[in-house]
Write an enzyme that holds these catalytic residues in place. Sequence first.
Site, mmCIF file in Angstrom:
data_model
loop_
_atom_site.group_PDB
_atom_site.id
_atom_site.type_symbol
_atom_site.label_atom_id
_atom_site.label_comp_id
_atom_site.label_asym_id
_atom_site.label_seq_id
_atom_site.Cartn_x
_atom_site.Cartn_y
_atom_site.Cartn_z
ATOM 1 N N HIS A 217 2.705 -30.853 21.966
ATOM 2 C CA HIS A 217 1.826 -31.551 22.782
ATOM 3 C C HIS A 217 0.618 -30.841 22.886
ATOM 4 C CE1 HIS A 217 5.407 -33.984 23.241
ATOM 5 N NE2 HIS A 217 4.393 -35.020 23.060
ATOM 6 N N ARG B 240 2.475 -46.600 27.421
ATOM 7 C CA ARG B 240 3.887 -45.895 27.208
ATOM 8 C C ARG B 240 4.285 -45.666 28.345
ATOM 9 N NH1 ARG B 240 5.124 -41.040 23.283
ATOM 10 N NH2 ARG B 240 4.134 -39.828 24.905
ATOM 11 N N GLU C 16 11.560 -43.301 17.375
ATOM 12 C CA GLU C 16 11.544 -42.008 17.187
ATOM 13 C C GLU C 16 12.669 -41.305 16.924
ATOM 14 O OE1 GLU C 16 8.628 -40.378 20.103
ATOM 15 O OE2 GLU C 16 9.303 -41.710 21.879
ATOM 16 N N ASN D 172 6.139 -38.154 15.288
ATOM 17 C CA ASN D 172 6.049 -36.607 15.858
ATOM 18 C C ASN D 172 7.410 -36.200 16.189
ATOM 19 O OD1 ASN D 172 3.531 -36.677 15.316
ATOM 20 N ND2 ASN D 172 2.966 -37.192 17.704
ATOM 21 N N ASP D 173 8.168 -37.355 16.861
ATOM 22 C CA ASP D 173 9.659 -36.847 17.061
ATOM 23 C C ASP D 173 10.766 -37.363 15.988
ATOM 24 O OD1 ASP D 173 9.707 -35.452 19.712
ATOM 25 O OD2 ASP D 173 8.953 -37.521 20.535
ATOM 26 N N ARG E 74 9.631 -29.548 16.438
ATOM 27 C CA ARG E 74 8.215 -29.807 16.330
ATOM 28 C C ARG E 74 7.221 -28.685 16.685
ATOM 29 N NH1 ARG E 74 6.955 -35.162 19.709
ATOM 30 N NH2 ARG E 74 4.793 -34.714 19.896
ATOM 31 N N CYS F 20 2.574 -44.580 15.990
ATOM 32 C CA CYS F 20 1.296 -43.846 16.866
ATOM 33 C C CYS F 20 1.695 -42.245 16.804
ATOM 34 C CB CYS F 20 1.619 -44.097 18.162
ATOM 35 S SG CYS F 20 3.278 -44.101 18.721
HETATM 36 C C1 PEP Z 1 5.747 -39.316 18.786
HETATM 37 O O1 PEP Z 1 6.674 -38.755 18.925
HETATM 38 O O2 PEP Z 1 5.501 -39.498 17.327
HETATM 39 C C2 PEP Z 1 4.823 -39.620 19.705
HETATM 40 C C3 PEP Z 1 3.633 -40.314 19.372
HETATM 41 O O3 PEP Z 1 5.184 -39.578 20.826
HETATM 42 P P1 PEP Z 1 4.761 -37.943 21.566
HETATM 43 O O4 PEP Z 1 4.140 -37.219 20.332
HETATM 44 O O5 PEP Z 1 4.079 -37.997 22.704
HETATM 45 O O6 PEP Z 1 6.131 -37.512 21.851
HETATM 46 MG MG MG Z 2 7.419 -38.792 20.817
#
Ligand code: PEP
Ligand code: MG
Length: 579
Positions: free
Chosen positions: A193, A336, A435, A458-459, A469, A506
Site C-alpha cells: 500500500h 469503496r 479480489e 493486487n489482492d 504482496r 482497479c
Molecule cells: C486490489 O486489491 O487490487 C485493490 C485495488 O485494493 P487494495 O490495493 O487497496 O487492496
Molecule cells: Mg485489495
Amino acid sequence: MSERSFQGIGVSRGIRRGKVCLFQHGTKPDAERKIQPREADAETDRFNRAAERAVREVEELIAKTAGKLKEEELSVIRGQKTILSDPAYCPEIRKLIREELLKPEKAVSQVTEKYAAIFENMQNSYMRERAADVRDAGNRLLGILTGADRSGLAAIDHPVILVADDLSPSDTVQLNRDFILAFATEKGGKTSHTSIFAKSLRIPAVVGLTGILEAVSDGEELILDGSEGICIAAPEPDTVAEYERKGEEERKKEELYLRSAQQDARTSDGKRIVVAANIGSYADAAGSSREGAEAVGLFRTEQVYLSRQSSPGEEIQFQEYKKIAECYSPREVIVRTLDIGGDKNVKYLGIASEANPFLGYRAIRLCLDRKELFQTQLRAILRASRYGKLAIMFPMIADYEELAAAKAMLEEAEEQLAKEGIPFDDRIKTGMMIEVPSAALMADVLAKEVDFFSVGTNDLVQYSLAVDRGNKQVSYLYDYCHPAVARLIRQTSEAAHANHIPIGMCGSMAGDPLAVPLLIGLGLDELSMALDSIAQVKYEIGRLAFESCRNLAETAVNCKSAREVRNLLLDFRSGVIRS
Ligand code: PEP
Ligand code: MG
C-alpha cells in the site's frame, strides 16, 4: 565517497536528484506502561520541560518565518501556540500523569485526541479545522518526548530524497509533497500500500533496497529513477548528465500522453474503454481530473481514517465524500467502503496483531463485525450521494453470504436515513470487488446481486498465487501476468457480461501499459489506475485494435506460465510500437 548504485523495485516513476534525508523508525518507548506513583514527579517534570520546549520552538518558528509565509500559513503555526498555552490542555495532561499514572506520551495522545475530536465535531468549519492545530501541537510534544522525529517526517522543511527503512501508509499520507522529491525504502513490494500511495501522490519511489540505509549518509547526493528502480549515490558528472537526458526524455513523453488525456479512450476500431482514477482523497480527485480521468473507479476511503488519530465521525466523512462527489459530478465515483487490516493498520481501531493479517480480520470482515463503524461510513456515503454520482463498492467479498450481509447493512443505513428524512440517492449503484479467487469462481452467482464488478488484482494475485504482496523475498512469484490470473479475470468478465453488468479493474495491473491489451481482450469495460498512468494508458488504448486484443487474450489464457504471457505481451507491444 565514490559513486555507488543500488537496485530495488521501481514503484512510482520519475527521475529526481537531491540530498538524502535518512529516516528510521526508532523503537518507541513503552507508552502503554503505567508509571509508579513515585515516578509521577519526574514524569510531570519531563512533560513540563517538553511543553516549554514546544512553546519555544513554535515562537522561534514564528520569528523565523514571519514575512516569508502567508498570513494563513502563519496562523496555522500560531494555532499550535494557542493550544500549548490553553488553560485546559496542558493541565489536563499533567492531571492524567499524576492521577491516572499515565506516561506523558500516553497522556498527550489521549488529551490531544479528546480535544481534536471535540473540534472535529463542531458545525462551524473554521472551528473544525482547529482540530489540525491540536494534533500539530500534540505531535510536536510527542516528538520532543520520544526524542524521535523532529528530525523526522513532519519536520522536513527543505527538498530531500527520503531514504527510510520502511514507510507505513500513514507515514506516506503525511509526507509533505513540497519537500519530498522522492523516496527509497529498504522494505516493500510493488503493490504494497505504501507503493500505491506513492504513485497516487506522484512521488517517484523505489522500494526493496536492502542495506541502503547503511550505505548512504545524510546529506549525500542521490539520483533516484523510479521507473528502473535504481538509486545512485554520489553520482559522477557523467552519470548526472545521463540522467538529466533521461529525465528530459521522460518529460517529452509525458507531454505527448497529456495531449490525448482529455479525450474519451477508444481503441482504433471503436471499442470504448472508460479510463478512471484510483484516489484516496479530495486532493487526488482534483489532480486526477486534470490528468484526464473519466471517472473514479476506486476511492480508497481508508485514507480518510489513516490520516487521523481517531475514527472520523459521520460529519467529517460526509464533508470529504461530498467534496469529491461534487468535484467529479456528473462523472461517477466508486466509493469503496473501509478496507483496513492486512498491511493497513489503524492504531486507534485496536486491531489485534495476527499471524496472517492478509487472511484475517480485514476489510468487509472487520466492517461486518464493527457495525457502528460501518454504519457511520455508509450513512456518510449515502448522504454525500445526492451531491454527485456516487456508487458503493464492498472490498474483499469472499462469498455470497458476506455480500448479502453487507447489502443488508446498506439497506439498514438507507432505512434509517429515510426515517430521519435525510435525503440521499436511493438509486445508488452497489458493486463488489473481485479480489478473492472464490469470488471470481462464483462470479455467475454474485453477478446477480450487484450492479458492477471491479477486479482488484493486487489482492487477487496474492490470494490466487499464494504470494504475500508486500514480501520482497517472494516478489519474483508475484506476477499479474500469470495465466491463472487471466483465467480468473476471463471467467469473471464472462459472468458479468452474461448478467449485463459492467466489469472494471482497479488493481495496479490496470495501469500497466504492457497489460492493457490483454485486459481489453479479456473484456474489461473500465480500467482504473493511479494518477500517473492515466494519460499514458489513454494514449496506448488509441493505438490498439480490439480484435487483436481478443486474440491476444485467447492465446494468453492458454499459456503455461507468467513468463510465457509476459513474452507474448512484450512481442505484442513491440508490434504495436512498430506499426
Ligand atoms: C486490489 O486489491 O487490487 C485493490 C485495488 O485494493 P487494495 O490495493 O487497496 O487492496
Ligand atoms: Mg485489495
